[in-house]
Structures are given as structure tokens and as C-alpha cells.
Design an enzyme around this catalytic site. Structure first.
Site, mmCIF file in Angstrom:
data_model
loop_
_atom_site.group_PDB
_atom_site.id
_atom_site.type_symbol
_atom_site.label_atom_id
_atom_site.label_comp_id
_atom_site.label_asym_id
_atom_site.label_seq_id
_atom_site.Cartn_x
_atom_site.Cartn_y
_atom_site.Cartn_z
ATOM 1 N N SER A 110 36.760 37.025 40.687
ATOM 2 C CA SER A 110 36.621 37.533 39.330
ATOM 3 C C SER A 110 35.819 38.839 39.360
ATOM 4 C CB SER A 110 35.968 36.464 38.443
ATOM 5 O OG SER A 110 36.155 36.754 37.082
ATOM 6 N N ASP A 302 46.632 31.657 36.403
ATOM 7 C CA ASP A 302 45.549 32.504 35.894
ATOM 8 C C ASP A 302 46.094 33.455 34.833
ATOM 9 O OD1 ASP A 302 43.393 34.208 35.481
ATOM 10 O OD2 ASP A 302 42.929 34.435 37.607
ATOM 11 N N HIS A 331 42.248 30.549 35.722
ATOM 12 C CA HIS A 331 41.331 31.451 36.425
ATOM 13 C C HIS A 331 40.236 30.694 37.169
ATOM 14 C CE1 HIS A 331 39.243 35.181 37.213
ATOM 15 N NE2 HIS A 331 38.159 34.767 36.591
#
Length: 362
Positions: A110, A302, A331
Site C-alpha cells: 500500500s 483489490d 486490498h
């Protein structure tokens, strides 16, 4: 924070980069990957994680005292804007101070994956290999929009006061609304449907299964968890569905450990992310400059940093390969699918760092 020992040649450093709301304590959010015989093998690597600017858990942020003296107040909304690139340059200075000569691997997901990609631009003679997971080469319009919706929720709280609030009366409701919004981007529709459906649930059962704990020194990133466990009751007369209860509980847990100005600072930081900025005309050109062996990890479910974005990175980086984390949890799968991650990472590290992976423990 660090684990393991720096080798005599100062070349066995493994940098772990945290995500938006995480801290430098890797054991809180990637704990199952940390330790002897695991991907982050502390018998072989000097594992290091450093906090990003703007995070309330270290370095400097809106909750940092002015001139180191809280009697003078804290930075709050006056904290300057910072970028992913700023973080990496600052962290490089820390390693220089420690006498680090070479970084064996940089790994993160991320926001942490954005840091990973920036680390690569120090060159393959300094950084040997990288693993960006569930990330992007630049912040997309989609992700920028989600971030703005979250910031708007915070700023709409009457207690926000243009960021001039006190620690004793912060804009909790705005921060909780932002967190709820973010949580929906971290999971997938199928994940929530499977877990909750239209279940109204038994309140006690819901508490046991979904409330779990509030981390007192908390640092979990997107998913729940933590080292310190304090049971929490949750009761709202208008919580008709288990999905509502889950979101409200997680939002409350988050507001107990985070700061609104820090949240705004960090989400603004995400929006600055663009590997091409100041380097090349296009993203593809910037990615082509990354020469290290690269393992790109993507998640088909995601919806925030899509598999297509990971494919773009893998296509443009000359020595990259893409592997998929198989999960319908969206995610957050990069924080959940530990066994898959461990297997993928260990294989990649054996392939690209045999001198470290095959030697005896330090």
C-alpha cells in the site's frame, strides 16, 4: 525499530515500509512474517522499519511539540506537507548514520509499496531487490477521490476547527467517518457479504467475533489486531446489521489511537505520489529506470490499488515478475494472507539473495 543484527559488512539490511496508519513496529501488523526461518528472518537480516513523516507514531507529525516543548503547542494543521520521496530520503539519512553500506531488500504494501518503489531509485548498487505489494506507481484519480472524501468527513466535524483543536476534545466523529469510508476500500464486496451478509447478529456474539480488542499502544494498519488487548463493549440501538456494528466498532477503535491532522497529512502525502515527477515524462519511463530484481504482488479483488496497476508496474520494470495473492478480501489481503506472503517472499529472497539466505545465522 529494528530486529536482528547488522552484519560486519553492513550489507544485510531489510527495510520494511509501513502502510498509511501503521507504525514502525512490524510485529504488530506483519508479525507472522517476522522471526527466524520466516520471510523477515532475524537470524540473517537486520530488519528495519522507520516511521513516515506525518504519522503519530514517530519521526515528526502534527502531534509533535513545537521546539520540543508542548507548552508552546504542537504543529497541528501547520505541519508542512511531505511526500513519499521525502520519507525515503530521510530514512536513507538514518541508514547512513548507522553505517549501512548496502540494502539487501525493501518490502512494503500500500503506502509502504510506494516507499519501496522510491527506494529503488538509489540504484541497484545500493538496493539489491524490492517487493512492492498492492500499491501504485502514482496515486490514481480513484484513490485521490477516496482520500478527499475521507478528509472532507474530518473537516466537516464541527470540532475540527480548521485543525486548531485540542487533544482533550478532538474531532472524533469526523475521523471515525473517514475510517469507515477507508475500511470499505480495504475490503471487497464479496468479503463483507461472506462475513456478514444481512445478519443482524447476536450482540454478544458480534462483540466476541468482531470487536476483539483495542490496542493500547496500537499500530495495526488496516486490519484489526494488536499486542495489547482490552475487551470493549459495543452497543448501539440503531445497529441493525452486523456490518454496521463492525464499521462502527472499527472506527471507534481507530479514533482511540489516531489523530485527525495526522490522517489528513498522510492522505495528502499519498496524493503526491508520482514516480515520474521530476524524473521523466511518463510513468513507464520512470519505471524502466528501476533495475533491481522486483517482485510485484497484486490482489485480484483489490478495488483500491487494482491488479491492473500492479501489472503496469511489472510490465515496465525490466527485471520484474508479478505474483498474485489469492484472496477475495480485497486490498487488506496483503495483511491477511500470511502463509502466501511468506512462501512468495522466501522464494524470491532465496533466488536473489542466496549469499544471505544460505549463510549461517549471525
Amino acid at each position: 525499530m529494528s530486529w536482528g543484527k547488522l552484519s560486519p559488512k553492513a550489507n544485510n539490511v531489510m527495510i520494511i515500509c509501513h502502510a498509511l496508519s501503521g507504525s514502525a513496529d512490524v510485529s504488530d501488523w506483519w508479525g507472522p512474517l517476522l522471526g527466524p526461518g520466516k520471510a523477515f528472518d532475524t537470524d540473517k537480516f537486520f530488519v528495519v522499519c522507520m516511521n513516515s513523516l506525518g504519522s503519530p507514531y514517530g519521526t515528526a507529525s502534527p502531534v509533535t511539540a513545537k521546539n520540543g516543548d508542548y507548552s508552546q503547542g504542537w504543529y497541528g494543521a501547520d505541519f508542512p506537507s511531505t511526500t513519499i520521496r521525502d520519507d525515503v530520503r530521510l530514512h536513507k539519512l538514518v541508514l547512513d548514520k548507522l553505517g549501512v553500506r548496502k540494502v539487501a531488500a525493501v518490502i512494503g504494501g500500500s503506502m509502504g509499496g510506494m516507499h519501496v518503489l522510491e527506494w529503488a531509485f538509489f540504484g541497484k548498487d545500493y538496493v539489491r531487490c524490492i517487493v512492492p505489494a498492492a500499491t501504485s506507481s502514482h496515486q490514481s484519480a480513484w484513490a485521490i477521490g477516496w482520500g478527499e472524501a475521507q478528509r472532507h468527513a474530518i473537516r466537516s466535524d464541527v470540532k475540527y476547527k480548521n485543525g486548531r483543536y485540542g487533544f482533550d476534545d478532538p474531532p472524533i466523529l469526523g475521523l471515525e467517518a473517514a475510517r469507515m469510508t477507508a475500511l470499505l476500500t480495504y475490503r471487497s464486496r464479496d468479503s463483507l457479504e461472506r462475513r456478514f451478509g444481512r445478519d443482524t447478529g447476536n450482540k454478544k456474539k458480534t462483540q466476541q467475533q468482531d470487536s476483539k480488542t483495542i490496542p493500547n499502544n496500537g499500530t495495526p494498519i488496516h486490519s484489526q489486531g494488536g499486542a495489547d488487548e482490552t475487551p470493549v463493549a459495543f452497543d448501539r440501538a440503531d445497529s441493525n446489521f452486523a456490518a454496521q456494528s463492525y464499521l462502527r466498532y472499527q472506527a471507534k477503535k481507530f479514533s482511540d489511537r489516531f489523530d485527525s491532522n495526522c490522517y489528513i497529512a498522510l492522505t495528502n502525502k499519498l496524493d503526491t505520489h508520482d514516480l515520474a515527477r521530476g524524473r521523466t515524462r511518463t510513468i513507464a519511463e520512470a519505471l524502466s529506470l528501476i533495475q533491481q530484481p522486483t517482485l510485484v504482488l497484486g490482489i485480484r479483488s483489490d478495488g483500491l490499488y487494482t491488479l491492473a496497476e500492479q501489472e503496469q508496474i511489472a510490465r515496465a520494470v525490466p527485471n520484474a515478475k508479478l505474483r498474485e495473492i489469492v484472496s477475495d478480501d480485497g486490498h487488506d489481503a496483503f495483511l491477511i494472507e500470511w502463509s502466501q506472503l511468506n512462501w512468495l517472499l522466501i522464494g524470491f529472497l532465496h533466488e536473489n539473495l542466496p549469499d544471505i539466505m544460505q549463510r549461517a545465522a549471525l
